[in-house]
Scaffold this motif. Structure first.
Motif, PDB file in Angstrom:
ATOM      1  N   PHE A 276      49.983  51.454  28.552  1.00  0.00           N
ATOM      2  CA  PHE A 276      48.678  50.675  29.001  1.00  0.00           C
ATOM      3  C   PHE A 276      48.743  49.543  28.083  1.00  0.00           C
ATOM      4  O   PHE A 276      48.681  49.763  27.131  1.00  0.00           O
ATOM      5  CB  PHE A 276      47.388  51.671  28.949  1.00  0.00           C
ATOM      6  CG  PHE A 276      46.356  51.032  29.018  1.00  0.00           C
ATOM      7  CD1 PHE A 276      45.716  50.591  30.340  1.00  0.00           C
ATOM      8  CD2 PHE A 276      45.388  50.757  27.785  1.00  0.00           C
ATOM      9  CE1 PHE A 276      44.684  49.774  30.445  1.00  0.00           C
ATOM     10  CE2 PHE A 276      44.329  49.872  28.060  1.00  0.00           C
ATOM     11  CZ  PHE A 276      43.829  49.470  29.084  1.00  0.00           C
ATOM     12  N   ASP A 277      48.368  48.208  28.544  1.00  0.00           N
ATOM     13  CA  ASP A 277      48.194  47.279  27.934  1.00  0.00           C
ATOM     14  C   ASP A 277      46.648  46.712  27.861  1.00  0.00           C
ATOM     15  O   ASP A 277      46.046  46.405  29.002  1.00  0.00           O
ATOM     16  CB  ASP A 277      48.978  46.017  28.613  1.00  0.00           C
ATOM     17  CG  ASP A 277      48.874  44.920  27.869  1.00  0.00           C
ATOM     18  OD1 ASP A 277      48.050  44.739  26.884  1.00  0.00           O
ATOM     19  OD2 ASP A 277      49.539  43.946  27.837  1.00  0.00           O
ATOM     20  N   PRO A 278      45.993  46.788  26.931  1.00  0.00           N
ATOM     21  CA  PRO A 278      44.380  46.583  26.844  1.00  0.00           C
ATOM     22  C   PRO A 278      44.211  44.899  27.182  1.00  0.00           C
ATOM     23  O   PRO A 278      42.882  44.962  27.489  1.00  0.00           O
ATOM     24  CB  PRO A 278      43.906  47.078  25.624  1.00  0.00           C
ATOM     25  CG  PRO A 278      45.137  46.939  24.721  1.00  0.00           C
ATOM     26  CD  PRO A 278      46.286  47.320  25.467  1.00  0.00           C
ATOM     27  N   ASP A 279      45.328  44.302  27.141  1.00  0.00           N
ATOM     28  CA  ASP A 279      45.190  42.858  27.383  1.00  0.00           C
ATOM     29  C   ASP A 279      45.329  42.543  29.006  1.00  0.00           C
ATOM     30  O   ASP A 279      45.070  41.403  29.247  1.00  0.00           O
ATOM     31  CB  ASP A 279      45.800  41.866  26.058  1.00  0.00           C
ATOM     32  CG  ASP A 279      45.504  41.920  24.866  1.00  0.00           C
ATOM     33  OD1 ASP A 279      44.260  42.108  24.870  1.00  0.00           O
ATOM     34  OD2 ASP A 279      46.489  42.127  24.449  1.00  0.00           O
ATOM     35  N   ASP A 280      45.899  43.690  29.799  1.00  0.00           N
ATOM     36  CA  ASP A 280      46.205  43.331  31.079  1.00  0.00           C
ATOM     37  C   ASP A 280      45.761  44.655  31.825  1.00  0.00           C
ATOM     38  O   ASP A 280      46.580  45.406  32.359  1.00  0.00           O
ATOM     39  CB  ASP A 280      47.562  43.000  31.173  1.00  0.00           C
ATOM     40  CG  ASP A 280      47.919  42.593  32.443  1.00  0.00           C
ATOM     41  OD1 ASP A 280      47.184  42.464  33.405  1.00  0.00           O
ATOM     42  OD2 ASP A 280      49.378  42.802  33.002  1.00  0.00           O
ATOM     43  N   PRO A 281      44.600  45.076  31.878  1.00  0.00           N
ATOM     44  CA  PRO A 281      44.254  46.384  32.379  1.00  0.00           C
ATOM     45  C   PRO A 281      44.052  46.649  33.995  1.00  0.00           C
ATOM     46  O   PRO A 281      44.025  47.834  34.486  1.00  0.00           O
ATOM     47  CB  PRO A 281      42.926  46.795  31.916  1.00  0.00           C
ATOM     48  CG  PRO A 281      42.399  45.518  31.663  1.00  0.00           C
ATOM     49  CD  PRO A 281      43.281  44.210  31.244  1.00  0.00           C
ATOM     50  N   GLN A 282      43.719  45.339  34.766  1.00  0.00           N
ATOM     51  CA  GLN A 282      43.050  45.651  35.924  1.00  0.00           C
ATOM     52  C   GLN A 282      44.142  45.793  36.904  1.00  0.00           C
ATOM     53  O   GLN A 282      45.111  45.070  37.112  1.00  0.00           O
ATOM     54  CB  GLN A 282      42.535  44.275  36.225  1.00  0.00           C
ATOM     55  CG  GLN A 282      41.010  44.216  35.671  1.00  0.00           C
ATOM     56  CD  GLN A 282      40.157  43.360  36.301  1.00  0.00           C
ATOM     57  OE1 GLN A 282      40.115  42.102  35.970  1.00  0.00           O
ATOM     58  NE2 GLN A 282      39.157  43.824  37.169  1.00  0.00           N
ATOM     59  N   ASN A 283      44.030  46.849  37.782  1.00  0.00           N
ATOM     60  CA  ASN A 283      44.711  47.240  38.868  1.00  0.00           C
ATOM     61  C   ASN A 283      44.519  46.660  40.179  1.00  0.00           C
ATOM     62  O   ASN A 283      45.138  46.841  41.123  1.00  0.00           O
ATOM     63  CB  ASN A 283      45.206  48.888  39.113  1.00  0.00           C
ATOM     64  CG  ASN A 283      45.965  49.201  39.548  1.00  0.00           C
ATOM     65  OD1 ASN A 283      47.295  48.436  39.626  1.00  0.00           O
ATOM     66  ND2 ASN A 283      46.421  50.464  40.043  1.00  0.00           N
ATOM     67  N   LEU A 284      43.232  46.200  40.297  1.00  0.00           N
ATOM     68  CA  LEU A 284      42.622  45.756  41.405  1.00  0.00           C
ATOM     69  C   LEU A 284      42.340  44.272  41.240  1.00  0.00           C
ATOM     70  O   LEU A 284      41.455  43.969  40.200  1.00  0.00           O
ATOM     71  CB  LEU A 284      41.305  46.210  41.770  1.00  0.00           C
ATOM     72  CG  LEU A 284      40.607  46.054  43.121  1.00  0.00           C
ATOM     73  CD1 LEU A 284      41.501  46.550  44.377  1.00  0.00           C
ATOM     74  CD2 LEU A 284      39.295  46.462  43.498  1.00  0.00           C
ATOM     75  N   VAL A 285      43.043  43.322  42.065  1.00  0.00           N
ATOM     76  CA  VAL A 285      42.746  41.965  41.641  1.00  0.00           C
ATOM     77  C   VAL A 285      42.653  41.354  43.150  1.00  0.00           C
ATOM     78  O   VAL A 285      42.913  41.759  44.123  1.00  0.00           O
ATOM     79  CB  VAL A 285      44.281  41.465  41.065  1.00  0.00           C
ATOM     80  CG1 VAL A 285      44.570  42.097  39.667  1.00  0.00           C
ATOM     81  CG2 VAL A 285      45.466  41.760  41.983  1.00  0.00           C
ATOM     82  N   PRO A 286      42.291  39.996  42.955  1.00  0.00           N
ATOM     83  CA  PRO A 286      42.029  39.171  44.010  1.00  0.00           C
ATOM     84  C   PRO A 286      43.184  39.068  44.676  1.00  0.00           C
ATOM     85  O   PRO A 286      44.419  39.125  44.248  1.00  0.00           O
ATOM     86  CB  PRO A 286      41.360  37.838  43.680  1.00  0.00           C
ATOM     87  CG  PRO A 286      40.668  38.104  42.026  1.00  0.00           C
ATOM     88  CD  PRO A 286      41.795  39.317  41.357  1.00  0.00           C
ATOM     89  N   THR A 287      43.087  38.998  46.131  1.00  0.00           N
ATOM     90  CA  THR A 287      44.256  38.887  47.099  1.00  0.00           C
ATOM     91  C   THR A 287      44.716  37.545  46.895  1.00  0.00           C
ATOM     92  O   THR A 287      44.039  36.451  46.946  1.00  0.00           O
ATOM     93  CB  THR A 287      43.962  39.031  48.469  1.00  0.00           C
ATOM     94  OG1 THR A 287      43.312  40.357  48.623  1.00  0.00           O
ATOM     95  CG2 THR A 287      45.120  38.965  49.385  1.00  0.00           C
ATOM     96  N   ALA A 288      46.032  37.665  46.794  1.00  0.00           N
ATOM     97  CA  ALA A 288      46.903  36.109  46.590  1.00  0.00           C
ATOM     98  C   ALA A 288      47.741  36.225  47.834  1.00  0.00           C
ATOM     99  O   ALA A 288      48.514  37.253  48.018  1.00  0.00           O
ATOM    100  CB  ALA A 288      47.617  36.436  45.268  1.00  0.00           C
ATOM    101  N   ARG A 289      47.753  35.002  48.796  1.00  0.00           N
ATOM    102  CA  ARG A 289      48.817  35.035  49.505  1.00  0.00           C
ATOM    103  C   ARG A 289      50.192  34.836  49.076  1.00  0.00           C
ATOM    104  O   ARG A 289      50.391  33.947  48.324  1.00  0.00           O
ATOM    105  CB  ARG A 289      48.283  33.866  50.255  1.00  0.00           C
ATOM    106  CG  ARG A 289      49.007  33.631  51.894  1.00  0.00           C
ATOM    107  CD  ARG A 289      48.685  32.614  52.773  1.00  0.00           C
ATOM    108  NE  ARG A 289      47.162  32.788  52.892  1.00  0.00           N
ATOM    109  CZ  ARG A 289      46.207  32.045  53.806  1.00  0.00           C
ATOM    110  NH1 ARG A 289      46.960  30.882  54.077  1.00  0.00           N
ATOM    111  NH2 ARG A 289      45.174  32.454  54.068  1.00  0.00           N
ATOM    112  N   PRO A 290      51.222  35.855  49.496  1.00  0.00           N
ATOM    113  CA  PRO A 290      52.540  35.630  48.836  1.00  0.00           C
ATOM    114  C   PRO A 290      53.093  34.326  49.506  1.00  0.00           C
ATOM    115  O   PRO A 290      52.784  33.776  50.697  1.00  0.00           O
ATOM    116  CB  PRO A 290      53.169  36.986  49.588  1.00  0.00           C
ATOM    117  CG  PRO A 290      52.254  37.238  50.525  1.00  0.00           C
ATOM    118  CD  PRO A 290      50.852  36.714  50.694  1.00  0.00           C
ATOM    119  N   ALA A 291      54.258  33.794  48.629  1.00  0.00           N
ATOM    120  CA  ALA A 291      54.974  32.630  48.774  1.00  0.00           C
ATOM    121  C   ALA A 291      55.854  33.177  50.208  1.00  0.00           C
ATOM    122  O   ALA A 291      56.084  34.132  50.423  1.00  0.00           O
ATOM    123  CB  ALA A 291      55.602  32.277  47.688  1.00  0.00           C
ATOM    124  N   ALA A 292      56.373  32.189  50.896  1.00  0.00           N
ATOM    125  CA  ALA A 292      57.233  32.355  51.858  1.00  0.00           C
ATOM    126  C   ALA A 292      58.295  33.011  51.357  1.00  0.00           C
ATOM    127  O   ALA A 292      59.133  32.893  50.572  1.00  0.00           O
ATOM    128  CB  ALA A 292      57.799  30.841  52.487  1.00  0.00           C
TER     129      ALA A 292
END
Length: 338
Positions: A276-292
Motif C-alpha cells: 500500500f502506498d499512502p500517497d496513491d491510495p484510491q482504487n476508485l477514480v474518475p472515468t478516463a476515456r482510453p486512447a485509441a
C-alpha cells in the motif's frame, strides 16, 4: 464421527441489508466471496440454491475480473448462503484429533434503497414484503454511505420511516423486553477507500496497519468505528445524520450493536510495489476515456468512475460472521445448530 448434516433449502438465520440508494448494498454482498477467498482462512461461502450460486459467480466475476460494480438492485432479492469452516479439535483423554464443521446459515434480503424511503415511493406490496422480511430477520447490516451523506444528506430519511414502522409492528403487545427490537445490528461505515473518509480517520488518529496484512492496508479497529461514524455524520448536507446513531440506539439493544468500517473494493495496490502506498491510495477514480487502441478499465454504470485495480475488500466478511455467530449462539433449544 457422525455424517455431516446437509444444507437445508431455507438456511437460517435471516440477515437483511439496509441502506439508502447507492450505499453499496449489492456490492457489499458481491465482495463477501472475494473477501473470504483473499483472507485465506477457513471460512467460505456456499450458495444453498441456484439463484444464490449464480449471484456468487456473476458478482465475483464482475468485481474481480471485469473490475466493475454490480448493477443497482431494482427488485427484492433473496440469497440463501452458508458460511462454513472446518475446526480441528482434540478429544480427551486420548487426545485424538477430529474435524468438525461449523456452519452459519445466511438468508440475506437485498432490497432497493428506494424501498426504505420515508416518502413511500415504492409499491405498497414491495414495502410490505420489505417490512415482513425485516420483521422476520434476526440480524441487520446497516450501511451508512458518508460520501452520499455529504452530497445528498438523506441517510436519516431512509432510516427513520421504516424503523418507526418496524418498531410499531414488533413492539405492539409488549412482546420484547424493554420495548426494543430483538435484532443484532452491524452498523457499517462504507467507502473507507474514499479519500475524504480516509483523511478524516487519519486526522482523528484512528488508522493502524493490520500486522497480519502483507500489503499494509490501513484499518480501523472496531472499537473506534463508532467514533469515526459520528465524526462523518458531521459532514451531512442537512445535518440530519447526527440523528442516525441515537435513533438506532433508541430502537435496538446496545449490547447487540457493533460498528464496523468497511470497503467493498479496498485501496489501490500497485503490483510493482507490492504494498500500500499512502500517497496513491484510491482504487476508485474518475472515468478516463482510453486512447485509441488501448483497453479501458471497466466502469461503474453511469457513475463516471471506474475501479482502477484489483479489489481487496476490507471488513466485509467480519460483520456477517459476527452476526451469524451471535444469532446462532442464541437459537432456541429445538433448532438445529451448524
Amino acid at each position: 464421527m457422525p455424517p455431516e448434516q446437509q444444507p437445508s433449502a431455507r438456511p437460517t438465520p435471516n440477515i437483511a441489508v439496509w441502506g439508502a440508494p447507492g450505499s453499496g448494498k449489492t456490492t457489499f454482498l458481491a465482495a463477501l466471496n472475494i473477501a473470504l477467498i483473499l483472507k485465506k482462512g477457513p471460512w467460505k461461502v456456499v450458495g444453498a440454491d441456484g439463484p444464490s450460486r449464480d449471484f456468487l459467480i456473476e458478482m465475483t466475476s464482475a468485481l474481480s475480473e471485469q473490475q466493475r460494480f454490480p448493477d443497482a438492485t431494482l427488485a427484492l432479492g433473496q440469497y440463501k448462503w452458508f458460511l462454513t469452516r472446518q475446526i480441528e479439535k482434540r478429544r480427551w483423554p486420548l487426545g485424538r484429533k477430529s474435524v468438525q464443521s461449523e456452519r452459519i446459515g445466511l438468508d440475506v434480503l437485498d432490497a432497493p434503497g428506494g424501498f426504505y424511503s420515508a416518502k413511500r415511493a415504492s409499491a405498497p406490496t414491495s414495502r410490505e414484503e420489505l417490512l415482513n422480511n425485516l420483521q422476520g430477520s434476526r440480524g441487520i447490516v446497516y450501511l451508512f454511505d458518508p460520501i452520499r451523506e455529504h452530497k445528498v444528506g438523506d441517510a436519516f430519511s431512509y432510516l427513520h420511516g421504516v424503523l418507526t414502522e418496524l418498531a410499531g409492528r414488533m413492539l405492539t403487545g409488549n412482546r420484547y423486553a424493554g420495548d426494543v427490537l430483538p435484532h443484532h445490528l452491524a452498523v457499517c461505515v462504507t467507502k473507507f477507500d474514499e479519500l475524504k473518509v480516509l483523511q478524516t480517520a487519519e486526522k482523528l488518529g484512528l488508522l493502524a496497519p493490520d500486522p497480519d496484512d502483507p500489503f499494509g492496508f490501513p484499518r480501523i479497529d472496531d472499537d473506534y468505528a463508532e467514533e469515526l461514524f459520528e465524526q462523518l455524520c458531521g459532514i451531512s448536507r442537512y445535518g440530519n445524520a447526527k440523528m442516525v446513531v441515537p435513533a438506532l440506539k433508541q430502537h435496538f439493544r446496545h449490547d447487540r450493536i457493533k460498528f464496523f468500517v468497511t470497503s467493498s473494493i479496498g485501496f489501490y495496490l500497485d503490483n510493482e510495489k507490492g504494498a500500500f502506498d499512502p500517497d496513491d491510495p484510491q482504487n476508485l477514480v474518475p472515468t478516463a476515456r482510453p486512447a485509441a487502441g488501448e483497453a479501458g478499465t471497466a466502469t461503474s454504470p453511469g457513475s463516471g468512475f471506474q475501479i482502477r485495480g484489483p479489489v481487496h475488500p476490507i471488513n466485509v466478511m467480519e460483520p456477517m460472521v459476527w452476526l451469524g455467530r451471535r444469532i446462532s449462539a442464541e437459537r432456541p433449544a429445538g433448532e438445529t445448530r451448524g
